[in-house]
Enzyme design. Structure first.
Site, PDB file in Angstrom:
ATOM      1  N   ARG A  75      11.505 -29.340   3.429  1.00  0.00           N
ATOM      2  CA  ARG A  75      10.688 -28.496   4.553  1.00  0.00           C
ATOM      3  C   ARG A  75       9.221 -29.020   4.447  1.00  0.00           C
ATOM      4  NH1 ARG A  75       9.844 -22.769   5.604  1.00  0.00           N
ATOM      5  NH2 ARG A  75      11.932 -23.048   5.343  1.00  0.00           N
TER       6      ARG A  75
ATOM      7  N   LEU B  57       8.340  -9.520   0.284  1.00  0.00           N
ATOM      8  CA  LEU B  57       8.653  -8.303   0.422  1.00  0.00           C
ATOM      9  C   LEU B  57       8.703  -7.676  -1.072  1.00  0.00           C
ATOM     10  CD1 LEU B  57      11.243  -8.313   3.348  1.00  0.00           C
ATOM     11  CD2 LEU B  57       8.531  -8.139   3.528  1.00  0.00           C
TER      12      LEU B  57
ATOM     13  N   GLY C   8       0.674  -1.161  -0.162  1.00  0.00           N
ATOM     14  CA  GLY C   8       0.147  -0.225   0.112  1.00  0.00           C
ATOM     15  C   GLY C   8       0.868   1.305   0.078  1.00  0.00           C
TER      16      GLY C   8
HETATM   17  C1  LIG Z   1       6.986 -13.568  10.760  1.00  0.00           C
HETATM   18  C2  LIG Z   1       7.011 -13.137   9.097  1.00  0.00           C
HETATM   19  C3  LIG Z   1       8.270 -13.147   8.633  1.00  0.00           C
HETATM   20  C4  LIG Z   1       8.413 -12.654   7.497  1.00  0.00           C
HETATM   21  N1  LIG Z   1       9.557 -12.768   6.566  1.00  0.00           N
HETATM   22  C5  LIG Z   1       9.447 -12.460   5.428  1.00  0.00           C
HETATM   23  C6  LIG Z   1      10.977 -12.348   4.823  1.00  0.00           C
HETATM   24  O1  LIG Z   1      12.002 -12.316   5.451  1.00  0.00           O
HETATM   25  N2  LIG Z   1      11.008 -12.016   3.417  1.00  0.00           N
HETATM   26  C7  LIG Z   1       9.768 -11.888   2.757  1.00  0.00           C
HETATM   27  O2  LIG Z   1       9.881 -11.514   1.596  1.00  0.00           O
HETATM   28  N3  LIG Z   1       8.518 -12.056   3.237  1.00  0.00           N
HETATM   29  C8  LIG Z   1       8.433 -12.332   4.741  1.00  0.00           C
HETATM   30  N4  LIG Z   1       7.271 -12.386   5.199  1.00  0.00           N
HETATM   31  C9  LIG Z   1       6.056 -12.160   4.473  1.00  0.00           C
HETATM   32  C10 LIG Z   1       5.738 -10.643   4.206  1.00  0.00           C
HETATM   33  O3  LIG Z   1       5.904  -9.936   5.644  1.00  0.00           O
HETATM   34  C11 LIG Z   1       4.232 -10.461   3.707  1.00  0.00           C
HETATM   35  O4  LIG Z   1       3.774 -11.173   2.999  1.00  0.00           O
HETATM   36  C12 LIG Z   1       4.242  -8.714   3.583  1.00  0.00           C
HETATM   37  O5  LIG Z   1       4.679  -7.917   4.514  1.00  0.00           O
HETATM   38  C13 LIG Z   1       2.635  -8.432   3.388  1.00  0.00           C
HETATM   39  O6  LIG Z   1       2.538  -7.073   3.050  1.00  0.00           O
HETATM   40  P1  LIG Z   1       1.379  -6.423   2.537  1.00  0.00           P
HETATM   41  O7  LIG Z   1       1.814  -4.822   2.041  1.00  0.00           O
HETATM   42  O8  LIG Z   1       0.729  -7.167   1.500  1.00  0.00           O
HETATM   43  O9  LIG Z   1       0.034  -6.337   3.775  1.00  0.00           O
HETATM   44  P2  LIG Z   1       0.650  -6.015   5.255  1.00  0.00           P
HETATM   45  O10 LIG Z   1       1.847  -5.417   5.616  1.00  0.00           O
HETATM   46  O11 LIG Z   1      -0.179  -7.032   6.118  1.00  0.00           O
HETATM   47  O12 LIG Z   1      -0.404  -4.863   5.390  1.00  0.00           O
HETATM   48  C14 LIG Z   1      -1.893  -4.711   5.315  1.00  0.00           C
HETATM   49  C15 LIG Z   1      -2.205  -3.316   5.797  1.00  0.00           C
HETATM   50  O13 LIG Z   1      -3.655  -3.414   5.507  1.00  0.00           O
HETATM   51  C16 LIG Z   1      -4.386  -2.829   6.389  1.00  0.00           C
HETATM   52  N5  LIG Z   1      -5.647  -3.335   6.643  1.00  0.00           N
HETATM   53  C17 LIG Z   1      -6.019  -4.783   6.529  1.00  0.00           C
HETATM   54  N6  LIG Z   1      -7.575  -4.944   6.489  1.00  0.00           N
HETATM   55  C18 LIG Z   1      -7.874  -3.632   6.646  1.00  0.00           C
HETATM   56  C19 LIG Z   1      -9.289  -3.209   6.878  1.00  0.00           C
HETATM   57  N7  LIG Z   1     -10.338  -3.828   6.723  1.00  0.00           N
HETATM   58  N8  LIG Z   1      -9.458  -1.726   6.581  1.00  0.00           N
HETATM   59  C20 LIG Z   1      -8.449  -0.905   6.525  1.00  0.00           C
HETATM   60  N9  LIG Z   1      -7.110  -1.284   6.489  1.00  0.00           N
HETATM   61  C21 LIG Z   1      -6.735  -2.754   6.635  1.00  0.00           C
HETATM   62  C22 LIG Z   1      -3.577  -2.915   7.351  1.00  0.00           C
HETATM   63  O14 LIG Z   1      -3.777  -1.933   8.442  1.00  0.00           O
HETATM   64  C23 LIG Z   1      -2.288  -2.825   7.228  1.00  0.00           C
HETATM   65  O15 LIG Z   1      -1.783  -1.586   6.893  1.00  0.00           O
HETATM   66  C24 LIG Z   1       7.070 -12.700   6.715  1.00  0.00           C
HETATM   67  C25 LIG Z   1       5.942 -12.796   7.166  1.00  0.00           C
HETATM   68  C26 LIG Z   1       5.799 -12.944   8.600  1.00  0.00           C
HETATM   69  C27 LIG Z   1       4.381 -13.546   9.270  1.00  0.00           C
END
Ligand SMILES: Cc1cc2nc3c(=O)[nH]c(=O)nc-3n(C[C@H](O)[C@H](O)[C@H](O)COP(=O)(O)OP(=O)(O)OC[C@H]3O[C@@H](n4cnc5c(N)ncnc54)[C@H](O)[C@@H]3O)c2cc1C
Ligand code: SF4
Ligand code: SF4
Ligand code: FES
Lengths: 662, 275
Positions: free
Chosen positions: A301, A444, A15
């Protein structure tokens, strides 16, 4: 207001990257998030972010090889064109993050340092200490803050997205705004937008405890689905083999613990109540070493995950009768452990209160990532091979260069647009890049790539397509008012359910949510069967029946978290049905989806995307179709990772290393 | 992330299957009176304050058998990395997700007191409004002024030492612990006083972070200007409480000293050059 506006829901990496790109294109951005964007779930990522780089290149690596690895890791379920564009674009993402000030780890000479990650023989993972996700999120957050000060981005933090507002026309449906609720004042409002970008992340909370943050309910995606957006490959949920089960969530435990010599075991005697250290060696069952003498604790894994799961869930052999096995490092020198594994051992120590150098860790697989998500489209780029290529080896000449637009056409208005015009899905919430399993450190990348690359598509859609002729600002106010009324009515119905009567578990939203997590985790994660999934679907239906009479414990008209949670439970139940239904229909095993009753991959029938659309009112509202996967670039080959112990393995020597994820 | 105070070596083996009492300061909203309510929570192994609050949400019954509303609190990652769940636990500010019950309440009937942070306006119960902290980041231009998001090659090269130093500062999760503990940092309900009331350690340290970056340095003057006046660096009483409570062990007093020196030089330069 005549200015062109774009609504972005979600302030994680996807986002925020989108907000920056779209604001730079001169459009007004309204950015919604349930939490201050700086606290979004992306902050949790530790491992790193993948991209081809100069050192790897001189060792024979290429953007194309990164592409090939990603497809292979995902068991060929990903459409290939978007993946090619993402891996080609990856080095530009790293450079930009570098300019934004991300403190990437450095070599002695001052270049960006790299680490080895699963799924590749090359160092292609960039990282920032043990908190890469945090550092990337902060860098984007800072740029968004700058743009907000300049008046180009409006942040609506602590606002919850409720529903997309669309035109009625079913064939030519168009998204023209959203309804959202202020989580403090509880005001429900409509917002006009010429385009809406969903960047709401994953759905780990459907499974109760996962490695995700507690706001990752998948509620927002489920609402879009119920409003007509398609959902794809719901059954593709990644389960990480080693996490620390906690009372509130599961925390990731890196695989390097096993890499350094950690041994996995359980007591041979079921229900043995002794402390680990009191159990003598011959009464310990090192089940992985016993079953897989070759690989031992370092079996691939998915095997490790399945064995641990089977042992605990089916054989009830878990430590203390719980879903957990020992991951034991105590036979090793504590000093060595501190030097090699200090960081991750500290996490265990901090949250479990036990020093893993002296007490075996208790671990269990945990739901980690959703490869599936909102269905999105794209316009292919200029690369058109006459026939798909075979396996790509180091130093092979790449069949295509890494210029922009080879995989996906830059700026095409439909890139990562859902089946609803003007409604886009970026980041973990879409299904586009990872097929049936995600490679570590590719998430990421896909999030930031979506924002930067496909943000251009959103801007072009607003400037050149329907909104340029018929902007959201000119639609009848009645449409928006009606949408608000509808959400107010839903909220009111829930608030009216508050009663003074005795507490009843059957209608307690927290208990329904808890039971959902337990049911779907046991039936629809590591090992699935048609029978088990069908039984699970029945149980979800029963929970849904209970949910229809759900009772809130809080009638407050100010900061009512119970209302928000209960509403999300309803949407999670819908999404759960879709996840399980997808699993029932995919009668094969591919990547993270393992069907005991169909243990082999079946390309003939299932090299296809599961696409689900919602048809309320019909007997089964979840209508599934299978769409062909775009495999024009690379010919699918068996995904063996050099495994020698299965009947369908084609190669006996390791052609690619074990897939790892973080 | 080494953090001596969180390395647990329990003196007493915690009693399994015990019940712990939570005494929680509650408030229905801004301007409403506060009250305490107590809840009994059965403890399972690995419980932390969040899992207990989840239990209370599902079973909102006080120790006297009174039905009440679920307690409201703020949380996200549950891994001590997002900063959301900060509150005052037994009188000390910290993250609640990393607060283990086995450590805080090893015996049957032990009491844990939860209160909202006192330096920020309460939204409801344990949830406070930390918007001021984010606005302070605007005040100190806490960003690197890049030309835009187009592909313009890599950023400035830097030594591993420099990068590690910035990394440490950059782990600040805007949790507010340092502000809660600071005797100079005052609660300001009225946003119009935010600008002149002491800004606190976290934003000062962020100013240093961006002054240390090759491109971020360009805004050094503006950052120091913002920290010269009322509410700026001179309001720091050097009590050093901040550095003691920072969960990320950010060297806040070093940051404050560095910014202090920079401001002094900056004001001399301005005095002599008129710039
Ligand atoms: C412990 C862990 C370690 C990880 N390590 C890695 C790594 O080393 N390398 C890698 O590539 N990936 C890694 N991942 C995966 C990666 O972190 C995620 O896939 C990624 O950060 C998702 O980003 P995003 O922007 O899609 O969503 P998010 O970062 O989940 O953000 C979602 C956003 O949507 C908002 N939102 C949700 N629902 C609503 C709603 N109804 N109304 C308004 N706002 C809403 C939230 O407030 C938030 O701002 C890891 C994941 C985990 C759990
Ligand atoms: S040194 Fe003292 S006065 Fe200054 S910021 Fe820290 S706690 Fe506050
Ligand atoms: S400096 Fe430390 S205590 Fe202060 S807000 Fe940042 S992380 Fe929290
Ligand atoms: S919930 Fe994120 S720090 Fe505690």
């Amino acid at each position: 207001m005549a200015d062109k506006r774009v609504i972005i829901v979600g302030g994680g990496l996807a986002g925020l990257a989108a907000a920056i790109r779209i604001a730079e294109a001169g459009l007004a951005v309204d950015l919604f998030s349930m939490v201050p964007v700086k606290r979004s779930h992306s902050v949790c990522a530790q491992g790193g972010i993948n991209a081809c780089n100069e050192v790897a290149r001189q060792q024979g690596y290429s953007e194309y090889q990164h592409f090939d690895e990603t497809l292979y890791g995902g068991d060929y379920l990903a459409d290939q064109a978007p993946v090619l564009e993402m891996t080609n674009f990856a080095p530009k993402v790293i450079d930009l993050l570098d300019r934004m000030g991300v403190p990437f780890n450095r070599t002695a000479e001052g270049f960006r340092d790299l680490r080895l990650f699963g799924g590749s023989l090359f160092k292609r993972t960039h990282f920032s200490g043990a908190t890469t996700g945090q550092q990337l999120l902060y860098a984007l957050d800072e740029q968004v803050r700058k743009l907000a000060v300049q008046g180009k981005i409006n942040k609506y933090e602590f606002w919850e997205f409720l529903w997309p507002i669309c035109t009625e026309d079913t064939d030519d449906k168009r998204c023209i705004g959203i309804t959202a609720q202020d989580m403090r004042t509880m005001q429900i409002r409509s917002f006009r937008g010429d385009a809406v970008v969903m960047a709401t992340g994953g759905c780990g909370l459907v499974f109760g405890k996962s490695t995700n943050s507690i706001i990752c309910t998948g509620g927002a995606a489920s609402r879009c689905y119920q409003a007509g957006a398609w959902y794809a490959n719901p059954e593709m949920i990644q389960v990480h083999p080693t996490a620390i089960p906690g009372a509130d969530k599961c925390r990731l435990m890196s695989e390097s613990a096993r890499g350094e010599g950690g041994r996995v075991w359980v007591p041979r005697k079921k229900g043995d109540a002794r402390q680990a250290r009191d159990i003598p060696e011959n009464e310990r069952w090192y089940f992985l070493e016993e079953k897989y003498p070759g690989y031992g604790n370092l079996v691939p894994r998915d095997i490790a995950t399945r064995e641990i799961f089977d042992l605990c869930v089916n054989q009830d052999m878990g430590v203390d009768g719980q879903n957990q096995v020992y991951l034991d490092l105590t036979h090793m020198d504590p000093g060595y452990l501190t030097r090699k594994l200090g960081g991750i051992l500290e996490i265990y120590e901090k949250f479990v209160g036990v020093d893993p150098r002296f007490e075996p860790m208790k671990i269990f697989p945990a739901v980690h990532y959703s490869m599936g998500g909102m269905w999105t489209q794209y316009t292919p780029g200029s690369y058109e091979p006459s026939s798909p290529h075979g396996m790509h080896n180091p130093f092979d000449t790449s069949p295509v260069d890494s210029d922009i637009g080879k995989g996906m056409a830059l700026g095409a208005p439909n890139n990562m647009q859902t089946n609803i015009k003007g409604l886009y899905a970026f980041g973990e919430v879409n299904f586009a890049y990872h097929g049936a399993t995600r490679l570590g450190a590719n998430a990421l990348l896909s999030c930031i790539f979506d924002g930067l690359y496909n943000g251009v598509s959103v801007a072009n859609y607003v400037n050149d397509c329907e909104p340029s002729k018929n902007p959201a600002a000119q639609f009848d106010q009645n449409i928006y008012d009606a949408a608000v009324k509808q959400e107010q009515a839903k909220a009111q119905k829930l608030l009216n359910s508050v009663s003074d009567g005795p507490a009843d578990d059957a209608t307690n939203p927290y208990k329904i949510g808890y039971e959902l997590g337990v049911e779907i985790t046991s039936a629809s994660t590591v090992v699935k069967t048609g029978k088990g999934l069908s039984a699970c679907l029945d149980k979800i239906h029963a929970l849904n029946d209970r949910y229809q009479n759900v009772r809130l414990g809080d009638a407050a008209s100010w900061t009512n978290q119970t209302l928000s949670y209960t509403r999300a439970i309803g949407d999670m139940l819908v999404l759960a049905e879709v996840i399980v239904k997808g699993g029932i229909l995919r009668e094969e095993s591919r990547g993270s989806h393992y069907r005991l009753d169909f243990p082999d991959r079946n390309d003939e029938k299932f090299l296809k995307t599961t696409v689900v659309s919602y048809q309320p009112g019909s007997d089964d509202p979840h209508q599934v179709t299978f769409r062909d996967v775009d495999t024009r670039f690379v010919k699918p080959r068996p995904r063996t990772y050099g495994k020698t112990d299965t009947k369908n393995a084609e190669s006996t020597k390791s052609d690619q290393p074990e897939t790892a994820t973080a | 992330m080494a953090h001596a105070s969180t390395i647990k070596n329990f003196k007493n083996t915690p009693k399994p299957d015990r019940t712990v009492q939570f005494r929680i300061k509650r408030c229905d909203g801004p301007g409403q009176p506060s009250r305490y309510e107590s809840f009994n929570v059965p403890i399972e192994s690995g419980s932390n304050v969040i899992s207990c609050l989840q239990y209370i949400a599902a079973n909102p019954i006080t120790v006297t058998g009174q039905k009440t509303t679920p307690v409201v609190w703020d949380a996200g990652c549950l891994e001590e990395i997002c900063g959301a769940c900060t509150m005052v636990i037994n009188g000390k500010v910290r993250q609640s997700c990393s607060c283990l019950i086995d450590e805080y309440a090893p015996h049957e009937g032990d009491v844990i007191t939860l209160e909202p942070m006192s330096k920020f306006p309460v939204v409801r119960d344990l949830w406070v409004d930390r918007q001021r902290l984010f606005e302070s980041l605007e005040k100190v231009s806490a960003w690197v002024p890049i030309d835009g998001s187009y592909d313009l090659g890599p950023g400035p090269q830097e030594t591993p030492q420099q990068s590690e130093m910035r990394y440490t500062l950059s782990t600040c999760m805007s949790c507010g612990c340092c502000l809660e503990a600071c005797p100079q940092y005052q609660k300001e309900d009225d946003a119009s006083s935010w600008d002149t009331s002491f800004i606190g350690a976290a934003p000062l340290s962020q100013a240093r972070l961006f002054n240390e970056h090759g491109t971020g340095r360009q805004l050094k003057g503006a950052r120091l200007d913002a920290l010269m006046g009322p509410g700026g660096i001179n309001d720091c009483g050097n009590a050093q409480n901040c550095v003691k409570v920072c969960p990320k062990e950010i060297p806040l007093t070093e940051s404050i000293a560095a910014v202090g020196r920079a401001v002094t030089i900056h004001s001399f330069t301005r005095f002599f050059t008129g710039k």
